[in-house]
Design a protein around this motif. Structure first.
Motif, PDB file in Angstrom:
ATOM      1  N   PHE A 108       0.822  -1.202   0.000  1.00 60.30           N
ATOM      2  CA  PHE A 108       0.000   0.000   0.000  1.00 60.30           C
ATOM      3  C   PHE A 108       0.859   1.257   0.000  1.00 60.30           C
ATOM      4  O   PHE A 108       0.558   2.227  -0.705  1.00 60.30           O
ATOM      5  CB  PHE A 108      -0.916   0.002   1.221  1.00 60.30           C
ATOM      6  N   ALA A 109       1.942   1.256   0.776  1.00 61.88           N
ATOM      7  CA  ALA A 109       2.809   2.433   0.844  1.00 61.88           C
ATOM      8  C   ALA A 109       3.391   2.758  -0.525  1.00 61.88           C
ATOM      9  O   ALA A 109       3.465   3.931  -0.919  1.00 61.88           O
ATOM     10  CB  ALA A 109       3.935   2.197   1.852  1.00 61.88           C
ATOM     11  N   MET A 110       3.797   1.736  -1.280  1.00 66.73           N
ATOM     12  CA  MET A 110       4.399   1.969  -2.591  1.00 66.73           C
ATOM     13  C   MET A 110       3.386   2.481  -3.601  1.00 66.73           C
ATOM     14  O   MET A 110       3.644   3.440  -4.336  1.00 66.73           O
ATOM     15  CB  MET A 110       5.061   0.686  -3.103  1.00 66.73           C
ATOM     16  N   LEU A 111       2.198   1.865  -3.643  1.00 72.06           N
ATOM     17  CA  LEU A 111       1.225   2.305  -4.636  1.00 72.06           C
ATOM     18  C   LEU A 111       0.702   3.701  -4.304  1.00 72.06           C
ATOM     19  O   LEU A 111       0.426   4.509  -5.200  1.00 72.06           O
ATOM     20  CB  LEU A 111       0.092   1.291  -4.778  1.00 72.06           C
ATOM     21  N   PHE A 112       0.599   4.012  -3.004  1.00 76.17           N
ATOM     22  CA  PHE A 112       0.101   5.320  -2.603  1.00 76.17           C
ATOM     23  C   PHE A 112       1.146   6.402  -2.882  1.00 76.17           C
ATOM     24  O   PHE A 112       0.810   7.484  -3.380  1.00 76.17           O
ATOM     25  CB  PHE A 112      -0.264   5.318  -1.125  1.00 76.17           C
ATOM     26  N   ALA A 113       2.401   6.113  -2.560  1.00 75.69           N
ATOM     27  CA  ALA A 113       3.459   7.105  -2.777  1.00 75.69           C
ATOM     28  C   ALA A 113       3.627   7.410  -4.252  1.00 75.69           C
ATOM     29  O   ALA A 113       3.841   8.552  -4.656  1.00 75.69           O
ATOM     30  CB  ALA A 113       4.772   6.601  -2.186  1.00 75.69           C
ATOM     31  N   ALA A 114       3.539   6.371  -5.097  1.00 80.47           N
ATOM     32  CA  ALA A 114       3.690   6.580  -6.534  1.00 80.47           C
ATOM     33  C   ALA A 114       2.469   7.275  -7.122  1.00 80.47           C
ATOM     34  O   ALA A 114       2.584   8.084  -8.041  1.00 80.47           O
ATOM     35  CB  ALA A 114       3.902   5.233  -7.235  1.00 80.47           C
ATOM     36  N   GLY A 115       1.281   6.963  -6.569  1.00 86.26           N
ATOM     37  CA  GLY A 115       0.054   7.457  -7.167  1.00 86.26           C
ATOM     38  C   GLY A 115      -0.211   8.934  -6.976  1.00 86.26           C
ATOM     39  O   GLY A 115      -0.471   9.642  -7.945  1.00 86.26           O
ATOM     40  N   MET A 116      -0.182   9.409  -5.751  1.00 87.11           N
ATOM     41  CA  MET A 116      -0.528  10.815  -5.557  1.00 87.11           C
ATOM     42  C   MET A 116      -0.034  11.401  -4.243  1.00 87.11           C
ATOM     43  O   MET A 116      -0.544  12.415  -3.785  1.00 87.11           O
ATOM     44  CB  MET A 116      -2.034  11.017  -5.660  1.00 87.11           C
ATOM     45  N   GLY A 117       0.927  10.776  -3.615  1.00 85.37           N
ATOM     46  CA  GLY A 117       1.398  11.284  -2.339  1.00 85.37           C
ATOM     47  C   GLY A 117       1.790  12.746  -2.383  1.00 85.37           C
ATOM     48  O   GLY A 117       1.400  13.538  -1.511  1.00 85.37           O
ATOM     49  N   ILE A 118       2.541  13.142  -3.417  1.00 83.61           N
ATOM     50  CA  ILE A 118       3.002  14.518  -3.504  1.00 83.61           C
ATOM     51  C   ILE A 118       1.843  15.483  -3.709  1.00 83.61           C
ATOM     52  O   ILE A 118       1.827  16.596  -3.191  1.00 83.61           O
ATOM     53  CB  ILE A 118       4.046  14.664  -4.643  1.00 83.61           C
ATOM     54  N   GLY A 119       0.837  15.054  -4.458  1.00 85.59           N
ATOM     55  CA  GLY A 119      -0.310  15.921  -4.707  1.00 85.59           C
ATOM     56  C   GLY A 119      -1.078  16.229  -3.441  1.00 85.59           C
ATOM     57  O   GLY A 119      -1.592  17.334  -3.256  1.00 85.59           O
ATOM     58  N   LEU A 120      -1.166  15.243  -2.560  1.00 86.00           N
ATOM     59  CA  LEU A 120      -1.869  15.462  -1.303  1.00 86.00           C
ATOM     60  C   LEU A 120      -1.142  16.490  -0.443  1.00 86.00           C
ATOM     61  O   LEU A 120      -1.769  17.260   0.291  1.00 86.00           O
ATOM     62  CB  LEU A 120      -2.013  14.146  -0.541  1.00 86.00           C
ATOM     63  N   MET A 121       0.186  16.500  -0.510  1.00 87.89           N
ATOM     64  CA  MET A 121       0.950  17.512   0.223  1.00 87.89           C
ATOM     65  C   MET A 121       0.681  18.905  -0.353  1.00 87.89           C
ATOM     66  O   MET A 121       0.585  19.891   0.378  1.00 87.89           O
ATOM     67  CB  MET A 121       2.448  17.195   0.138  1.00 87.89           C
ATOM     68  N   PHE A 122       0.548  18.979  -1.649  1.00 90.26           N
ATOM     69  CA  PHE A 122       0.446  20.263  -2.332  1.00 90.26           C
ATOM     70  C   PHE A 122      -0.964  20.848  -2.247  1.00 90.26           C
ATOM     71  O   PHE A 122      -1.149  22.041  -2.014  1.00 90.26           O
ATOM     72  CB  PHE A 122       0.843  20.077  -3.800  1.00 90.26           C
ATOM     73  N   TRP A 123      -1.992  19.985  -2.434  1.00 96.03           N
ATOM     74  CA  TRP A 123      -3.335  20.488  -2.629  1.00 96.03           C
ATOM     75  C   TRP A 123      -4.284  20.294  -1.452  1.00 96.03           C
ATOM     76  O   TRP A 123      -5.409  20.803  -1.493  1.00 96.03           O
ATOM     77  CB  TRP A 123      -3.960  19.840  -3.873  1.00 96.03           C
ATOM     78  N   SER A 124      -3.888  19.542  -0.411  1.00 95.11           N
ATOM     79  CA  SER A 124      -4.821  19.262   0.679  1.00 95.11           C
ATOM     80  C   SER A 124      -5.264  20.526   1.407  1.00 95.11           C
ATOM     81  O   SER A 124      -6.349  20.562   1.992  1.00 95.11           O
ATOM     82  CB  SER A 124      -4.196  18.283   1.675  1.00 95.11           C
ATOM     83  N   VAL A 125      -4.446  21.561   1.379  1.00 99.46           N
ATOM     84  CA  VAL A 125      -4.814  22.852   1.965  1.00 99.46           C
ATOM     85  C   VAL A 125      -5.258  23.823   0.870  1.00 99.46           C
ATOM     86  O   VAL A 125      -6.281  24.503   1.004  1.00 99.46           O
ATOM     87  CB  VAL A 125      -3.642  23.459   2.759  1.00 99.46           C
ATOM     88  N   ALA A 126      -4.511  23.877  -0.216  1.00102.37           N
ATOM     89  CA  ALA A 126      -4.766  24.873  -1.256  1.00102.37           C
ATOM     90  C   ALA A 126      -6.117  24.686  -1.940  1.00102.37           C
ATOM     91  O   ALA A 126      -6.825  25.664  -2.216  1.00102.37           O
ATOM     92  CB  ALA A 126      -3.640  24.838  -2.290  1.00102.37           C
ATOM     93  N   GLU A 127      -6.493  23.428  -2.222  1.00101.64           N
ATOM     94  CA  GLU A 127      -7.716  23.214  -3.000  1.00101.64           C
ATOM     95  C   GLU A 127      -8.991  23.558  -2.228  1.00101.64           C
ATOM     96  O   GLU A 127      -9.835  24.316  -2.743  1.00101.64           O
ATOM     97  CB  GLU A 127      -7.756  21.778  -3.522  1.00101.64           C
ATOM     98  N   PRO A 128      -9.178  23.060  -1.001  1.00 99.88           N
ATOM     99  CA  PRO A 128     -10.382  23.484  -0.264  1.00 99.88           C
ATOM    100  C   PRO A 128     -10.428  24.998  -0.054  1.00 99.88           C
ATOM    101  O   PRO A 128     -11.505  25.605  -0.116  1.00 99.88           O
ATOM    102  CB  PRO A 128     -10.255  22.743   1.080  1.00 99.88           C
ATOM    103  N   THR A 129      -9.255  25.586   0.191  1.00109.19           N
ATOM    104  CA  THR A 129      -9.198  27.042   0.376  1.00109.19           C
ATOM    105  C   THR A 129      -9.650  27.768  -0.887  1.00109.19           C
ATOM    106  O   THR A 129     -10.410  28.742  -0.830  1.00109.19           O
ATOM    107  CB  THR A 129      -7.766  27.473   0.743  1.00109.19           C
TER     108      THR A 129
END
Length: 523
Positions: A108-129
């Motif tokens: 799970f860690a590998m598929l999640f990190a490859a899939g969108m881990g970085i996007g969650l760091m970038f957009w988890s605050v910016a997008e709802p805002t």
């Protein structure tokens, strides 16, 4: 009836050439490399013109074919959900006796990190805002800065990071894993179309499919590396006052590429798996800290309202006609779908690489449902904290979204231990990029070697270095215009690949039906 899907005399590597210590597939390696080189040179010479041209192509594709992207996204979700309940779900990738190579946690860690881990760091605050404040339109036309806007902001964010993107990855990953591990075909994109086009998969049509997949992957990774360097540099400037200019950004790219090289050389077990496990552990610690240090009660409430808003609005958000928020739909939803689809060859193939031994049902649940639940928690913790600060007039975000790359750090600024948490955030951004880079290199390496999973180390190094070089050269020579042109090119590729993925669903169903029939006959 043969155990193979159809009779084929193709063998992995039969069209390969051994050059400079590499095992390259002719002509995919040469054509893909040549096109990438030509594109980079063109963008460097005419960065602004390239940005205008490819941006125009991207938005033309999005505006003219928004219906295709939306229909495709819905098809992928429905198809995957159906597979969970069909008898085909019992089929094991690799055969009845196949055993998983990785534990559930590492997998799970590998598929999640490859899939969108970085996007969650970038957009988890910016997008709802952005949605709540009406920074760029609002979803379904709700009034900005209202309680309804807060619920809709979280629901729409989940829509973009939930079932739809993971269904795209699941279709590609399951198709490649099944046809490779169960039908003995090469682990490469063209193999998924064998039920429809037969031995043409090994000819011109197959070459085109694999070449487009390589280009989309390397452009997507290089773009993310370039923009990620800008985000990390912005974070360093915000936190430590370090100059976030081109010098710092290039240094970040060099550092990420160097660590990715080490990981690529060490392979899946010694590289990607280790980094993914470490990264998920650090991400879990940061998540727990924000949950406890932030508005805990409000966050738990947000989890419920986010899930409710997601379920209540998923049909309206999935519809492409009669929308009052067409500009928002095209600028956000269709853009996202095109981006996920352009990344699907890379992420899907990587997921296939690490999923041998899992059943179809187990695969779909792990790749589709579990990441959606984890994303729900992540978005609720970080996005909920940000919206709580905005609603209470706390911090920089209360004044509106300024620089997207700083949104996460601006939210953490109003929590205890700001310096430590922000530094951890920067580390997570960088390591997520490293895991994306080295897993992407392994995927491109497999495609350009005709489906081999054990191509020479030199070849892995070549692609890992090339990703960093492209990002650095474009950033240095063309700046934001060059990176935007590269991103636009990658997204434009998502249009034809939408049709490819729809055909892939048909091919996968035919393959699974054949496998079920064959197993029944043998039994």
């Amino acid at each position: 009836m043969s155990e193979n899907l159809y009779e084929t005399e193709y063998e992995v590597g039969q069209d390969n050439l051994q050059k400079w210590g590499m095992d390259v597939h002719h002509p995919v390696f040469w054509i893909a490399s040549g096109l990438v080189l030509a594109f980079v040179i063109g963008v460097l010479v005419w960065p602004h013109a390239a940005k205008e041209m490819f941006d125009g192509a991207k938005w033309s594709a999005i505006a003219a074919f928004d219906w295709l992207f939306m229909i495709g996204g819905n098809i992928f979700v429905i198809f995957c959900l159906i597979l969970i309940f069909l008898p085909h779900g019992k089929i094991r990738l690799g055969g009845d006796d196949a055993k998983p190579e990785f534990s559930y946690m590492s997998w799970f860690a590998m598929l999640f990190a490859a899939g969108m881990g970085i996007g969650l760091m970038f957009w988890s605050v910016a997008e709802p805002t952005a949605y709540y404040t009406g920074w760029y339109e609002t979803p379904l036309g709700v009034a900005a800065n209202t309680p309804e806007a807060a619920e809709m902001a979280m629901g729409a964010t989940m829509f973009h990071w939930g079932l739809h993107p993971w269904a795209i990855y699941a279709v590609v990953g399951l198709s490649l894993a099944f046809f490779s591990y169960n039908k003995g075909l090469p682990l490469t994109i063209r193999s998924a179309f064998y039920p429809l086009i037969g031995d043409h998969s090994w000819g011109f049509v197959g070459h085109v499919i694999d070449t487009v997949a390589v280009i989309a992957t390397i452009f997507g990774l290089a773009t993310s590396l370039g923009f990620g360097a800008q985000q990390a540099a912005g974070g360093l400037h915000f936190l430590f006052g370090i100059d976030g200019g081109i010098g710092t950004q290039l240094a970040i790219i060099i550092g990420v590429t160097a660590v990715a090289l080490i990981s690529v050389v060490r392979g899946l077990d010694g590289g990607v798996k280790v980094l993914s496990n470490i990264n998920m552990g650090i991400a879990g610690i940061l998540l727990f800290f924000v949950l406890i240090a932030g508005p805990t009660a409000a966050i738990f409430t947000t989890m419920g309202t986010t899930a409710g808003s997601y379920v209540a609005n998923i049909v309206d958000l999935s519809t492409w006609f009669g929308r009052d928020d067409e500009a928002w739909m095209q600028g956000w939803t269709v853009f996202y779908w095109a981006w996920w689809i352009s990344w699907s060859p890379f992420v899907g193939m990587f997921i296939a690489r690490v999923s041998k031994g899992r059943t179809v049902r187990e695969f779909i649940i792990a790749v589709l449902l579990i990441p959606t639940l984890v994303t729900l928690v992540w978005m609720s913790v970080f996005g909920g904290s940000a919206l709580d600060q905005i609603e209470n007039g706390v911090g920089a975000l209360a004044g509106g979204l300024d620089k997207v790359e700083l949104a996460m750090f601006q939210m953490l600024e109003n929590l205890p231990l700001t310096g430590i948490t922000s530094f951890v955030g920067i580390i997570l951004v960088l390591v997520f990029f490293i895991t994306s880079s080295d897993s992407g290199s392994l995927v491109i390496d497999s495609i350009t070697s005709g489906g081999k999973v054990d191509a020479p180390v030199v070849q892995r190094v070549f692609w890992a270095v090339l990703e960093g070089v492209i990002a650095a050269v474009l950033l240095f020579g063309g700046g934001a215009d060059a990176l935007t042109a590269l991103q636009a090119m990658a997204i434009t590729v998502g249009l034809p690949f939408t049709l490819v993925l729809i055909m892939m669903c048909l091919c996968l169903f035919l393959g699974l039906a054949h496998e079920k029939k064959y197993v029944s006959e043998v039994a």
